[in-house]
Design a protein around this motif. Structure first.
Motif, short mmCIF file in Angstrom:
data_model
loop_
_atom_site.label_atom_id
_atom_site.label_comp_id
_atom_site.label_asym_id
_atom_site.label_seq_id
_atom_site.Cartn_x
_atom_site.Cartn_y
_atom_site.Cartn_z
N UNK A 52 37.92 -68.91 -81.93
CA UNK A 52 39.04 -68.37 -81.16
C UNK A 52 39.98 -67.56 -82.04
N UNK A 53 39.75 -67.61 -83.36
CA UNK A 53 40.57 -66.84 -84.29
C UNK A 53 41.90 -67.48 -84.64
N UNK A 54 41.97 -68.82 -84.51
CA UNK A 54 43.22 -69.53 -84.81
C UNK A 54 42.92 -70.73 -85.70
N UNK A 112 50.10 -72.90 -84.79
CA UNK A 112 48.73 -72.40 -84.70
C UNK A 112 48.76 -70.95 -85.16
N UNK A 113 48.06 -70.70 -86.25
CA UNK A 113 48.08 -69.38 -86.89
C UNK A 113 47.01 -68.48 -86.32
N UNK A 114 47.40 -67.27 -85.93
CA UNK A 114 46.44 -66.23 -85.58
C UNK A 114 45.84 -65.76 -86.91
N UNK A 115 44.56 -66.00 -87.12
CA UNK A 115 43.95 -65.76 -88.42
C UNK A 115 43.81 -64.29 -88.76
N UNK A 116 43.85 -63.41 -87.78
CA UNK A 116 43.78 -61.98 -88.03
C UNK A 116 45.18 -61.42 -88.32
N UNK A 117 46.13 -61.75 -87.48
CA UNK A 117 47.50 -61.23 -87.61
C UNK A 117 48.33 -61.98 -88.64
N UNK A 118 47.87 -63.21 -89.01
CA UNK A 118 48.58 -64.07 -89.96
C UNK A 118 49.99 -64.39 -89.49
#
Length: 140
Positions: A52-54, A112-118
């Motif tokens: 999910x990218x998080x 919860x961190x958005x792994x793309x946007x950081x």
């Protein structure tokens, strides 16, 4: 109110310090173990989060040490989430000896961190709801 999620842990000898009690840093390991166990029990895996990218992040942790733990002690480590309206949530945890004595209280602030946007995502509980097979375990 229902009982919070909990996991059993046995204090291992190699986790103790020269005084014979549980090393202070190990309390964090126990708390982390309970958090990931809750995620797993609710149906959320690391692979699911990554897909999910998080990813969950710890922003603040406070430990109140109340009673010592010794090698061989059996404890229960609880874990419950408290959701707010913003980007963060609180996690309340208790490490309790078999006789009911509270050995430590752990309070954490997470997100919860958005792994793309950081950046932290807004309303992390919505992601947990969608990912979990049993969102009620998070009080959702």
């Amino acid at each position: 109110m229902t009982e919070p999620f909990s996991v059993p842990v046995t204090v291992r000898g190699y986790e103790t310090d020269v005084q014979g009690h549980l090393n202070q840093a190990v309390y964090l390991n126990y708390a982390e173990h309970a958090r990931w166990s809750l995620l797993q029990a609710a149906g959320i895996s690391q692979a699911g989060l990554l897909g999910r990218g998080v990813g969950p992040v710890a922003l603040e942790t406070t430990i109140r040490y109340l009673r010592e733990l010794l090698a061989g002690d059996e404890v229960e480590v609880t874990c419950s989430f408290d959701w707010g309206d913003g980007k963060t949530f609180r996690i309340e945890q208790t490490i309790r000896k078999a006789d009911g004595t509270v050995a430590a209280e752990v309070t954490a602030v997470g997100g919860l961190l958005d792994l793309k946007e950081r950046r932290l995502v807004a309303h992390p509980q919505e992601h947990f709801k969608e990912l979990a097979s049993d969102p009620a375990m998070f009080g959702l």
